[in-house]
Motif scaffolding. Structure first.
Motif, PDB file in Angstrom:
ATOM      1  N   THR A 486       0.818  -1.207   0.000  1.00 15.99           N
ATOM      2  CA  THR A 486       0.000   0.000   0.000  1.00 15.99           C
ATOM      3  C   THR A 486       0.853   1.259   0.000  1.00 15.99           C
ATOM      4  OG1 THR A 486      -0.176  -0.120   2.405  1.00 15.99           O
ATOM      5  CG2 THR A 486      -1.980  -1.079   1.127  1.00 15.99           C
ATOM      6  N   ALA A 487       2.137   1.095  -0.203  1.00 16.69           N
ATOM      7  CA  ALA A 487       3.031   2.262  -0.256  1.00 16.69           C
ATOM      8  C   ALA A 487       4.225   1.930  -1.138  1.00 16.69           C
ATOM      9  CB  ALA A 487       3.493   2.656   1.140  1.00 16.69           C
ATOM     10  N   PHE A 520      -1.745   2.734  -5.813  1.00 14.12           N
ATOM     11  CA  PHE A 520      -3.150   3.140  -5.762  1.00 14.12           C
ATOM     12  C   PHE A 520      -3.960   2.343  -6.796  1.00 14.12           C
ATOM     13  CE2 PHE A 520      -1.214   6.617  -3.576  1.00 14.12           C
ATOM     14  CZ  PHE A 520      -2.203   7.194  -2.781  1.00 14.12           C
ATOM     15  N   ASP A 530      -8.684   4.022  -4.812  1.00 14.83           N
ATOM     16  CA  ASP A 530      -8.020   4.273  -3.533  1.00 14.83           C
ATOM     17  C   ASP A 530      -7.892   5.768  -3.258  1.00 14.83           C
ATOM     18  OD1 ASP A 530      -7.580   1.700  -2.588  1.00 14.83           O
ATOM     19  OD2 ASP A 530      -5.701   1.467  -3.710  1.00 14.83           O
ATOM     20  N   THR A 531      -7.719   6.097  -1.984  1.00 11.92           N
ATOM     21  CA  THR A 531      -7.369   7.446  -1.534  1.00 11.92           C
ATOM     22  C   THR A 531      -6.091   7.354  -0.714  1.00 11.92           C
ATOM     23  OG1 THR A 531      -8.670   7.270   0.499  1.00 11.92           O
ATOM     24  CG2 THR A 531      -9.808   8.119  -1.450  1.00 11.92           C
ATOM     25  N   GLY A 532      -5.466   8.496  -0.461  1.00 12.31           N
ATOM     26  CA  GLY A 532      -4.241   8.475   0.325  1.00 12.31           C
ATOM     27  C   GLY A 532      -3.432   9.734   0.114  1.00 12.31           C
ATOM     28  N   GLN A 542      -3.011  15.367  -1.530  1.00 15.46           N
ATOM     29  CA  GLN A 542      -4.028  14.486  -0.972  1.00 15.46           C
ATOM     30  C   GLN A 542      -4.805  13.838  -2.128  1.00 15.46           C
ATOM     31  OE1 GLN A 542      -4.788  13.796   2.389  1.00 15.46           O
ATOM     32  NE2 GLN A 542      -6.132  12.217   1.471  1.00 15.46           N
ATOM     33  N   GLU A 574       1.418   6.739  -0.703  1.00 16.36           N
ATOM     34  CA  GLU A 574       0.903   5.942   0.413  1.00 16.36           C
ATOM     35  C   GLU A 574      -0.620   5.884   0.352  1.00 16.36           C
ATOM     36  OE1 GLU A 574       2.368   7.421   4.083  1.00 16.36           O
ATOM     37  OE2 GLU A 574       4.478   6.973   3.629  1.00 16.36           O
ATOM     38  N   VAL A 575      -1.128   4.685   0.157  1.00 17.50           N
ATOM     39  CA  VAL A 575      -2.576   4.452   0.140  1.00 17.50           C
ATOM     40  C   VAL A 575      -3.101   4.480   1.574  1.00 17.50           C
ATOM     41  CG1 VAL A 575      -4.374   2.748  -0.417  1.00 17.50           C
ATOM     42  CG2 VAL A 575      -2.421   3.070  -1.956  1.00 17.50           C
ATOM     43  N   ASP A 576      -4.313   4.979   1.768  1.00 12.37           N
ATOM     44  CA  ASP A 576      -4.983   4.884   3.068  1.00 12.37           C
ATOM     45  C   ASP A 576      -5.205   3.399   3.338  1.00 12.37           C
ATOM     46  OD1 ASP A 576      -6.795   4.733   5.164  1.00 12.37           O
ATOM     47  OD2 ASP A 576      -7.884   6.533   4.569  1.00 12.37           O
ATOM     48  N   ARG A 580      -8.275   0.780   2.469  1.00  3.03           N
ATOM     49  CA  ARG A 580      -8.026  -0.291   1.500  1.00  3.03           C
ATOM     50  C   ARG A 580      -8.382  -1.647   2.103  1.00  3.03           C
ATOM     51  NH1 ARG A 580      -4.055  -2.481  -2.071  1.00  3.03           N
ATOM     52  NH2 ARG A 580      -3.926  -0.534  -3.251  1.00  3.03           N
TER      53      ARG A 580
END
Length: 899
Positions: A486-487, A520, A530-532, A542, A574-576, A580
């Motif tokens: 996720t990152a 993402f 995805d958000t992050g 953002q 970096e994904v939240d 996720r």
């Protein structure tokens, strides 16, 4: 005519009296059973018919041939249960749907077949066919004629050896070849077996032979396909390492021959259905050519619709659902021509089920769902058909009066768009009256409407697509690295701000970033993006959403929250992760739900759409009714069993056809590339590009929250998993505890306590109503005892205290009963509004008094409305303050009416 082989067969008469030589009459059921039994005796394993919905092959709408389920075996993609197989396959073809109604064309039919995967070849295939036709079905050998491909020298030699055909008794036809035209794949020559129906059906030409297109003397009944080559895209053919046999014989044609009939519709596979529809229409088959055509249409279409519904095909405006709808609407239209006004297809469905349910058990098992589907769709279309036919008839009459020959496309489109009248029916009705339809004009009108519907944002969207298309020309495809992480680190390769490419972006601008590689996930397949955060030492961005604006590109939409970033910047993406993980739980749960729906309701259930979000999941599926309580419980239980099984989730990248051959489920609405990702978890196996948990146990818990209709034949489940489900259960538990506290009982006893209170409340209401009734009767007696007399007519006008309209009417009846002949007007304030009733004795009605007129006068005085019959009327108003004054004026109203 080809030379005949020698035969000592004697002649005879069939059930119709037409000569059928020495063949033995067999019913369609017997012919089907004889075929299967014969090949089982020759070491073939019987396979049940596959569904009319092709198994995991979204490239075709419906099963069209017996060999369709055998393709994975022939291609070596799947291990067959045995090398030699036999089946009777349900098939559906729409290529000649407009011709159905003549003596031969069908949409639904049964294909008898025997297959060999790399075992026997031409000699055995020919020998099996000849033995079954001449001994199993007792068809006269002198009526049978084989055809072969001109380049195939082996097949005619075998026909001579096995059946004694002379060389000039075997016809060579160029179209005796099976294979993918213009494409690669297995191919080979075939040998068709024709049945000579008699010279009376011939053209009389000297060269009349099997394959003659001038007459109907020779009927093809069986096709033996010898797949012995592989053809590449250049058209080059090389011998296959394992040669295969694929044969197909239509049961309906076979029954026509065995029963000595001139049409498949005269066989016992159709006549019970035809006779049922004829009885419903009050006619007889064979008496009226126009009626006969309509009876053949609805017999074929009715039979087809029963099988489509049984396999889970439901009416829709696209795909196989549109085929269902088109077939049903054509059948309903021909029913109208027969005078059938109400729904009739559902009523006749039991005839089809009774005729064929012995072999196709799913018809019996799903009878209620079949009838429900047919009845609902037929009712829905009935009114549309009536109106559409009226409008079209009027248009055709006007067109004829003008001397025209073509229905304008705009007219056809208006019938479709405004009145829901299918273009195919417009064409058919027009054709029957000698007109054509401007199909190009229809398509143009359709396109213009679609463009109009999109017009508000078409320029902006086109502009954005153009920008992305130009942008991607100089960029490599974005690499997605988010399945295992996720990152990650990456570089910015493009920035879009204010609808145009820019070199850099600064806070607080909104923008879209493109990275060389990203963790993402871009919105696809129902899973939200995805958000992050994307950041570097110079600034932070953002990410509010992630999408694929064009294939190959992943775009991160969001806002610069601090500093600035530019193309070439090395960034940390970096994904939240918490969000996720919630999405992954919900996505994996949709796969388990899909599998559970098939386990609980049947394989005919298919996904029609989904939403996978962090807070919930949504799953649409085909079903013409609501789930029962028992089914809903079984569904949740099945999903949670799979969750608790903690099945490992694995993925594999495979060629599309290989993936399908493994049994992976695919969606018809999705478009897949040559290589696909297969996601497995326990018994679930689907093509999917989304993100998932590592094991089903990570889902935690699954909980259905709602199940409802979202359209004709479509249901939607919304559900929660993991922390969302836990929170929902905590809230429900707290609600239950609060209810128990208010009810002064334990949580386990809430239901019993509520039931007790409901019974007490019902009893209290009965007692209250009884008391109110007694008080009302007393009040009614008092009012009736002191009426005002207006010109000799007793008049009672009063404001009373009652709880509802029913009590007001009852008190009015009671006053009238005490009073006898007279006028009664009672009013009350009920739920904050004025209500009143007026009654006039029948004798007084004859003298000119009218309760409706009195009620209108009272309504006007109250600022409301009133009216009704001469003897009984009512009214009301939102204002209650002037009730007394309005009632006090009643004697004057009565006096004025009496002159």
């Amino acid at each position: 005519m080809p030379a005949k082989r020698s035969s000592g067969a004697a002649g005879g008469k069939g059930p119709t009296g037409r000569a059928v030589s020495s063949s033995t009459y067999l019913s369609g059921t017997q012919a089907r059973a004889t075929f299967l039994r014969s090949f089982e005796e020759h070491g073939h394993e019987r396979l049940p018919s596959s569904s009319l919905i092709p198994r995991n092959d979204p490239t075709v709408l419906l099963t069209t041939a017996g060999m369709q389920q055998m393709i994975p075996f022939f291609l070596g993609q799947e291990q067959p249960p045995a090398d030699n197989l036999t089946s009777v396959q349900k098939c559906f073809r729409t290529t000649d749907i407009d011709e159905v109604g003549d003596a031969s064309h069908l949409t639904f039919f049964e294909m008898l077949g025997n297959f060999s995967v790399g075992q026997y070849f031409k000699r055995e295939a020919i020998a099996y066919a000849w033995e079954l036709l001449t001994k199993g079905y007792n068809l006269p050998p002198d009526r049978l004629y084989p055809t072969v491909h001109p380049d195939d020298d082996e097949a005619p030699r075998l026909w001579q050896e096995i059946a004694g055909f002379p060389a000039d008794g075997i016809t060579r036809l160029a179209d005796n070849w099976w294979g993918p035209p213009g494409a690669s794949g297995p191919c080979g020559p075939d040998s068709e077996i024709y049945y000579d129906r008699g010279s009376e059906l011939g053209c009389g030409q000297a060269d009349c032979a099997p394959g003659c297109e001038r007459c109907e003397r020779y009927l093809e009944i069986w096709n033996l396909v010898f797949m012995q080559f592989y053809q590449d895209t250049e058209g080059n053919r090389t011998p296959l390492a394992r040669r295969n046999i694929d044969t197909g014989m239509g049961l309906e044609r076979l029954a026509m021959v065995l029963q000595g009939k001139n049409s498949v519709f005269d066989t016992d596979l159709f006549r019970p259905i035809i006779d049922k529809f004829a009885a419903l229409a009050g006619t007889r088959y064979g008496e009226n050519p126009a009626h006969d055509r309509s009876l053949r249409v609805i017999a074929d279409h009715g039979r087809a619709l029963v099988f489509l519904a049984a396999d889970g095909v439901l009416p829709d405006n696209t795909g196989r659902g549109y085929i269902f709808r088109r077939v049903l609407r054509r059948a309903v239209r021909h029913g109208k021509l027969l005078g059938l006004e109400g729904p009739f297809l559902a009523e006749a469905a039991d005839t089809v089920i009774g005729l064929m349910g012995g072999h196709y058990h799913e018809l019996v098992e799903r009878r209620d769902a079949i009838v429900e589907t047919l009845e609902a769709e037929e009712r829905r279309f009935g009114q549309t058909l009536t109106v559409g036919l009226q409008l079209l008839t009027r248009e055709l009459d006007e067109l004829a009066a003008r001397g025209g020959s073509e229905v304008p496309g705009e007219v056809a489109f208006k019938l479709y768009d405004t009145h829901g009248f299918p273009i195919e029916l417009t064409e058919e009705v027009a054709r029957e009256r000698g007109f054509t339809v401007d199909r190009a004009g229809f398509e143009g009108a359709m396109q213009r409407q679609q463009e109009q519907a999109r017009r508000p944002d078409v320029f902006a969207r086109t502009r954005e697509e153009d920008i992305w298309t130009d942008l991607v020309k100089g960029l490599p495809a974005t690499t997605f690295g988010g399945y295992g992480a996720t990152a990650g680190s990456s570089a910015i390769v493009a920035i879009l701000a204010n609808g145009r490419p820019v070199e850099s972006v600064s806070a607080p601008q909104d923008a879209t970033l493109v990275l060389a590689e990203t963790p993402f996930y871009a919105e696809a397949g129902g899973q939200v993006g995805d958000t992050g955060v994307i950041g570097a030492g110079t600034g932070t961005f953002q990410v509010n959403d992630t999408k694929r604006p064009i294939p190959g590109l992943i775009a991160h939409m969001g806002t610069m929250t601090s500093g600035s970033l530019r193309i070439g910047s090395e960034v940390r993406a970096e994904v939240d992760a918490t969000r996720r993980e919630a999405i992954m739980r919900n996505h994996s749960a949709t796969h388990l739900l899909h599998r559970a729906l098939k386990d609980v309701l049947g394989e005919q259930v298919h996904q029609q759409g989904s939403l996978v979000a962090p807070d919930r999941l949504r799953f649409d599926f085909n079903l013409p009714r609501a789930l029962t309580v028992e089914e809903a419980r079984a569904l949740d239980s099945r999903v949670n069993d799979l969750v608790l099984g903690n099945h490992a989730v694995s993925t594999e990248i495979l060629p599309y056809r290989e993936a399908i051959a493994t049994g992976a489920m695919a969606l018809f609405s999705e478009k897949y590339g040559d290589m696909v990702r297969v996601v497995r978890m326990g018994p679930s196996k689907e093509l999917c590009g989304g993100t998932h948990v590592a094991a089903t146990g990570q889902i935690g818990i699954y909980l259905t929250t709602t199940e409802a209709s979202v359209g004709s034949g479509m249901r939607r489940i919304e559900a929660l998993t993991g922390l969302g489900a836990q929170g929902h259960l905590r809230d429900r538990s707290a609600l239950l505890a609060s209810a128990a506290d208010r009810l002064q009982t334990s949580a386990d006893s809430v239901v019993d306590r509520v039931q007790q209170l409901q019974e007490e409340l019902a009893e209290a209401r009965r007692q209250l109503r009884k008391a109110q009734g007694e008080a009302g009767r007393e009040e009614a007696g008092r009012l009736a005892a002191s009426p005002r007399v207006v010109r000799g007519v007793p008049v009672v006008a009063a404001v009373v205290s009652v709880g509802d309209d029913r009590a007001l009417r009852e008190m009015g009846d009671a006053v009238r009963g005490h009073l006898g002949s007279g006028v009664v007007a009672l009013a009350a304030a009920i739920e904050g509004q004025a209500r009143f009733i007026v009654t006039v004795d029948a004798e007084l009605v004859q003298r000119g008094l009218n309760a409706g007129t009195i009620a209108r006068a009272l309504g006007e005085r109250l600022g409301g409305r009133g009216g009704g019959r001469p003897d009984s009327a009512q009214g009301g108003s939102k204002e209650t303050a002037d009730l007394g004054a309005a009632l006090a004026a009643l004697p004057d109203v009565v006096a004025s009416l009496m002159g």
